[in-house]
Structure formats: structure tokens, C-alpha cells
Motif scaffolding. Structure first.
Motif, short mmCIF file in Angstrom:
data_model
loop_
_atom_site.label_atom_id
_atom_site.label_comp_id
_atom_site.label_asym_id
_atom_site.label_seq_id
_atom_site.Cartn_x
_atom_site.Cartn_y
_atom_site.Cartn_z
N ARG A 7 46.06 44.68 34.76
CA ARG A 7 44.78 44.58 35.49
C ARG A 7 43.62 44.36 34.52
O ARG A 7 42.77 43.49 34.74
CB ARG A 7 44.58 45.85 36.30
CG ARG A 7 43.32 45.89 37.09
CD ARG A 7 43.30 47.16 37.96
NE ARG A 7 42.09 47.18 38.73
CZ ARG A 7 41.19 48.16 38.69
NH1 ARG A 7 41.39 49.21 37.93
NH2 ARG A 7 40.10 48.09 39.41
N GLU A 110 39.68 45.09 43.34
CA GLU A 110 40.45 43.85 43.25
C GLU A 110 40.52 43.32 41.82
O GLU A 110 41.03 42.23 41.58
CB GLU A 110 39.84 42.80 44.17
CG GLU A 110 39.89 43.20 45.64
CD GLU A 110 39.21 42.19 46.55
OE1 GLU A 110 38.70 41.15 46.05
OE2 GLU A 110 39.16 42.44 47.75
N ARG A 112 37.91 42.54 39.88
CA ARG A 112 36.78 41.70 39.50
C ARG A 112 35.73 42.56 38.81
O ARG A 112 35.61 43.76 39.08
CB ARG A 112 36.20 40.98 40.72
CG ARG A 112 37.19 39.93 41.23
CD ARG A 112 36.75 39.27 42.49
NE ARG A 112 35.54 38.50 42.30
CZ ARG A 112 34.67 38.25 43.28
NH1 ARG A 112 34.87 38.71 44.49
NH2 ARG A 112 33.60 37.54 43.04
#
Length: 126
Positions: A7, A110, A112
Motif C-alpha cells: 500500500r 483507498e 490515495r
């Protein structure tokens, strides 16, 4: 590499894609992919909000340093929704790196970027 590390690595890869986008369309798409709509970028030289202002800061860096590219420096480290990483601005012709820094980013659910807090460790002398 764990899913958590993936991530952070993915978010930082998108960050560098934005900083290295050359054409305006590519820059706009890369910033939109990397940051949330209300994302921020803050360093000693800038404090901006939103995709348009972030893209303008990146475009200004390209104007100031034509022929340079941003490269990661070291590993990405993260926990929770926070990651940190080093970077340098490299002259693609001779490999010199007159600018280097360290950024801390926060991510949304998410992956971002919500915010970037940048620090300049090495800058050219006037």
C-alpha cells in the motif's frame, strides 16, 4: 513484502509518477490518481491544496529544473495511514543530484494521498 507495505509502495510510486510527468495531460492524470481531491502538499516553498495547485507546483519544479527527474532515495517506511521516504532530484544528463529531501504522506482508505509534508535536506546554493 506485506500487503501493508504494498500500500505504501504503491502510493509512493504514484507520487513519483506525478512528479515525473512531463506533459500537462499526463501530469493532471497522475496528480488525480495519486492525491485525493482535497489533498495537500506542504514544504518550505509551497503550501497548496487540490489537484490544480499541486500540479502547478510540480510544473514549476520542472520549469526550474529542466532535464531533471525525481528518484526515490532509500526504502519506504510506513504504519497506519502514514508513510515516509527520501527522494532526490537527479540531472538525467550527468547523474548529479543537487536537491534531496524527505517526505511524510498520509493516505486515505483507498491508498490515495491526503497530505504531503516535505522537507528539503539538500538544496543548491544561490
Amino acid at each position: 513484502m506485506s500487503a501493508t507495505n504494498d500500500r505504501y509502495e504503491t502510493a509512493v510510486a504514484r507520487y513519483f509518477e506525478a512528479w515525473n510527468a512531463g506533459e500537462q495531460d499526463a501530469l493532471t492524470k497522475a496528480v488525480t490518481a495519486a492525491w485525493t481531491a482535497d489533498g495537500t502538499y506542504t514544504d518550505p516553498l509551497a503550501d497548496v491544496h487540490g489537484h490544480q495547485q499541486i500540479a502547478a507546483v510540480i510544473a514549476a519544479a520542472h520549469e526550474q529544473f529542466p532535464g531533471f527527474a525525481f528518484r526515490p532515495l532509500g526504502a519506504v517506511d510506513g504504519h497506519h495511514d502514514i508513510a515516509r521516504f527520501g527522494w532526490e532530484l537527479v540531472n538525467e544528463a550527468d547523474g548529479s543530484a543537487p536537491v534531496a529531501g524527505f517526505d511524510v504522506i498520509t493516505l486515505d482508505g483507498e491508498g490515495r494521498i491526503r497530505s504531503v509534508h516535505g522537507f528539503l535536506d539538500r538544496v543548491p546554493t544561490a
